[in-house]
Scaffold this active site. Structure first.
Site, PDB file in Angstrom:
ATOM      1  N   ARG A  89       9.803 -58.562  82.805  1.00  0.00           N
ATOM      2  CA  ARG A  89       8.734 -59.533  82.541  1.00  0.00           C
ATOM      3  C   ARG A  89       8.475 -59.565  81.035  1.00  0.00           C
ATOM      4  NH1 ARG A  89       3.930 -58.768  86.883  1.00  0.00           N
ATOM      5  NH2 ARG A  89       3.394 -60.868  86.220  1.00  0.00           N
ATOM      6  N   PRO A  90       9.381 -60.255  80.302  1.00  0.00           N
ATOM      7  CA  PRO A  90       9.250 -60.265  78.843  1.00  0.00           C
ATOM      8  C   PRO A  90       8.057 -61.107  78.382  1.00  0.00           C
ATOM      9  CG  PRO A  90      11.078 -61.670  79.541  1.00  0.00           C
ATOM     10  CD  PRO A  90      10.510 -61.051  80.782  1.00  0.00           C
ATOM     11  N   ILE A  91       7.721 -60.992  77.077  1.00  0.00           N
ATOM     12  CA  ILE A  91       6.626 -61.801  76.522  1.00  0.00           C
ATOM     13  C   ILE A  91       7.122 -62.596  75.309  1.00  0.00           C
ATOM     14  CG2 ILE A  91       4.703 -60.376  77.387  1.00  0.00           C
ATOM     15  CD1 ILE A  91       4.610 -59.116  74.521  1.00  0.00           C
ATOM     16  N   ASP A  92       8.450 -62.886  75.316  1.00  0.00           N
ATOM     17  CA  ASP A  92       9.035 -63.592  74.171  1.00  0.00           C
ATOM     18  C   ASP A  92       8.383 -64.957  73.931  1.00  0.00           C
ATOM     19  OD1 ASP A  92      10.318 -63.968  76.728  1.00  0.00           O
ATOM     20  OD2 ASP A  92      11.769 -65.259  75.742  1.00  0.00           O
ATOM     21  N   ASP A 151       3.802 -66.200  94.561  1.00  0.00           N
ATOM     22  CA  ASP A 151       2.844 -65.187  95.019  1.00  0.00           C
ATOM     23  C   ASP A 151       2.624 -65.238  96.532  1.00  0.00           C
ATOM     24  OD1 ASP A 151       2.597 -64.490  92.393  1.00  0.00           O
ATOM     25  OD2 ASP A 151       0.629 -65.395  92.092  1.00  0.00           O
ATOM     26  N   ILE A 206      11.343 -67.426  90.579  1.00  0.00           N
ATOM     27  CA  ILE A 206      10.461 -67.106  89.451  1.00  0.00           C
ATOM     28  C   ILE A 206      10.699 -65.689  88.933  1.00  0.00           C
ATOM     29  CG2 ILE A 206       8.063 -67.058  88.629  1.00  0.00           C
ATOM     30  CD1 ILE A 206       8.938 -69.839  89.559  1.00  0.00           C
ATOM     31  N   LYS A 216      -8.493 -64.083  91.428  1.00  0.00           N
ATOM     32  CA  LYS A 216      -8.139 -63.035  90.438  1.00  0.00           C
ATOM     33  C   LYS A 216      -7.446 -63.668  89.233  1.00  0.00           C
ATOM     34  CE  LYS A 216      -4.156 -60.649  91.034  1.00  0.00           C
ATOM     35  NZ  LYS A 216      -3.224 -60.685  89.893  1.00  0.00           N
ATOM     36  N   ASN A 217      -6.477 -64.538  89.502  1.00  0.00           N
ATOM     37  CA  ASN A 217      -5.654 -65.042  88.402  1.00  0.00           C
ATOM     38  C   ASN A 217      -6.364 -66.086  87.540  1.00  0.00           C
ATOM     39  OD1 ASN A 217      -3.713 -63.273  89.145  1.00  0.00           O
ATOM     40  ND2 ASN A 217      -2.353 -64.769  90.125  1.00  0.00           N
ATOM     41  N   ARG A 241      -0.711 -56.707  83.856  1.00  0.00           N
ATOM     42  CA  ARG A 241       0.038 -57.702  83.089  1.00  0.00           C
ATOM     43  C   ARG A 241      -0.904 -58.578  82.241  1.00  0.00           C
ATOM     44  NH1 ARG A 241       5.087 -59.456  81.214  1.00  0.00           N
ATOM     45  NH2 ARG A 241       5.037 -61.710  81.056  1.00  0.00           N
ATOM     46  N   ARG A 281      -5.638 -54.316  93.838  1.00  0.00           N
ATOM     47  CA  ARG A 281      -5.652 -55.066  92.582  1.00  0.00           C
ATOM     48  C   ARG A 281      -5.997 -56.527  92.809  1.00  0.00           C
ATOM     49  NH1 ARG A 281      -0.279 -54.132  89.429  1.00  0.00           N
ATOM     50  NH2 ARG A 281      -1.425 -55.602  88.157  1.00  0.00           N
ATOM     51  N   CYS A 321       2.597 -55.591  88.091  1.00  0.00           N
ATOM     52  CA  CYS A 321       3.515 -55.388  89.210  1.00  0.00           C
ATOM     53  C   CYS A 321       4.958 -55.359  88.716  1.00  0.00           C
ATOM     54  CB  CYS A 321       3.364 -56.522  90.226  1.00  0.00           C
ATOM     55  SG  CYS A 321       1.908 -56.363  91.259  1.00  0.00           S
TER      56      CYS A 321
END
Ligand code: EPZ
Length: 419
Positions: free
Chosen positions: A121-124, A308, A330, A22-23, A92, A400, A116
């Site tokens: 879960r920032p995107i800076d 994970d 993490i 998936k990833n 995500r 998912r 999830c």
């Protein structure tokens, strides 16, 4: 709302072929936007997150269809550069389309991604990297509006404060068609990054250093379509190994990625399971009661122990002999499955990033609810090892990331049904 009903206590035994990753599939599907032609992706798992990615592709103007684990994506026409909030919120990985759409068109509008609930879960890092590559990024009314004033991103030297998987992928996707050279220092080293780079190279991109902490990308004017086979899913593999281990069973995983699963295998071996690998197969036999893992299990970026796989390993250790300790480094909220495991009779104490597991002799069935993807999978594992019947709701989380999990479990002899 669907549920899984599991009658536990059966030893799982059998051979299964592992699903595609998936990833890997998600950033590769985003990467198909850059090609301007047809990409044929083999071994693509059929999962709800993958369907979310295909909805984004279709919205952008690409054509995306599936048949028997093959996705065919044609990105000849991109006529939209804004991804609506509703599609962004589905997962995500929607944020990975930012780099790809920018790389193809020089502009895009996105919003905060869903996914999830594992803490903040920032995107800076994604945004700061885009800015370094010459992209003007503004946030307004929940929208993230990006455009390249010169029409195109340019190469840059980017040092990530943390080897973020998603930020590394977004930079690569934006950089492969940017003007000049991009260097990512402290890049993520996850195997899925190398899979994305393998795909992009097959489309004509020039990338080196993936799998290491310094990736170099030389921008190309144009990419082209390709045929590509997605790597196996190492986390689904870890899940099925842990599942078999906690039922005292025996499994052969075929089409597995052995070296990429090594950080997980080396810990699972400490429970006393016999694990052997040959070519792309992993064999596991679990005898009597598992042993606790003596050393603290610290989740770390690859090649450390994968976050994970934390929940699925925990589902095996709750009935192991002795005390095991996890340290989740993490995500700041990745122990949400522990309440369900405790309801089933597990002895788990969580304090911040630490979880202490005192092995009990057995679990019992219970009504429980999946709260995230891997946590949900850990509940399936626990239910299979427990005495009695469990009912798991919230299984859209599990769908998912696991392709028809009940079929896999049944193939191994487990008693499971979806209602
Ligand atoms: C990817 O998420 C995976 N998702 C996750 O798998 C996986 O757990 C994670 O990498 C770590 O291995 C996909 O590949 C689709 P990160 P991602 O950016 O990219 C912080 C699963 O179960 N961070 O490496 O979102 C972040 O908050 C999923 O399949 C920032 O602070 O992970 C986190 O604490 C769940 N700012 C840490 O870095 C940023 O800009 C790692 O996140 C980006 C990240």
């Amino acid at each position: 709302m669907q549920k899984l009903i599991i009658n536990g206590g059966k030893r799982l035994r059998g051979e299964i072929k592992l699903q595609g990753s998936k990833n890997s599939s998600l950033p590769i599907m985003a990467g198909a936007v850059l090609c301007g032609g047809e990409c044929v992706l083999n071994n693509c798992p059929e999962l709800t997150d993958i369907y979310s990615a295909s909805r984004i592709l279709n919205h952008l103007g690409c054509k995306c269809r599936f048949s028997e684990n093959t996705a065919v994506i044609n990105s000849a026409d991109i006529n939209v550069t804004e991804i609506p909030e509703k599609l962004m919120r589905e997962m995500r990985s929607s944020i990975i389309f930012m780099g790809a759409v920018l790389g193809r068109t020089g502009e895009c509008i996105v919003s905060m991604p869903g996914g999830c609930e594992l803490g903040s879960r920032p995107i800076d890092m994604h945004i700061s990297a885009m800015r370094k590559m010459g992209i003007d990024v503004k946030e307004s009314h929940g929208k993230i509006i990006c455009h390249a004033p010169s029409g195109k991103a340019h190469g840059a030297k980017i040092s990530l404060p943390f080897p973020s998987v998603g930020a590394t992928e977004n930079i690569i996707l934006c950089a492969v068609t940017a003007d000049g050279e991009t260097i990512i220092n402290n890049s993520a080293r996850e195997p899925e990054i190398s899979d994305l780079c393998g795909f992009l190279r097959a489309c004509g991109a020039e990338i080196s250093g993936d799998g290491e902490s310094r990736i170099v990308i030389k921008g190309k004017n144009k990419l082209h379509g390709c045929d590509y086979r997605i790597m196996p899913d190492r986390i689904a593999g870890a899940t099925y190994l842990a599942m078999t281990a906690c039922t005292g069973g025996e499994i052969i995983l075929t089409d597995a990625c052995v070296s990429e699963t090594e950080p997980f295998i080396s810990v699972l071996e400490q429970t006393g399971c016999t694990i052997t690998t040959y070519d792309n197969r992993i064999y596991l036999r679990s005898g009597s009661r598992l042993k606790a893992v003596r050393d603290r299990i610290r989740t770390m970026p690859h090649p450390g122990f994968p976050t994970d796989a934390q929940a699925v390993l925990m589902s095996a250790l709750v009935t192991a002999d002795g005390v095991s300790v996890f340290e989740e480094n993490i995500f700041d909220c990745r122990y949400r499955h522990t309440d369900a495991l405790v309801k089933m009779g597990a002895d788990i104490q969580v304090l911040g990033k630490i979880a202490v597991i005192k092995g009990v002799s057995r679990l019992h069935g219970a009504e429980i609810q999946a709260t995230d993807l891997r946590g949900g999978a850990s509940m399936v594992n626990a239910a299979l090892s427990a005495e009695g019947t469990s009912e798991i709701s919230g299984i859209h989380h599990i769908d998912r990331g696991y392709e028809k999990i009940e079929n896999v479990v049944r193939l191994l002899g487990g008693d499971i049904r979806r209602v």
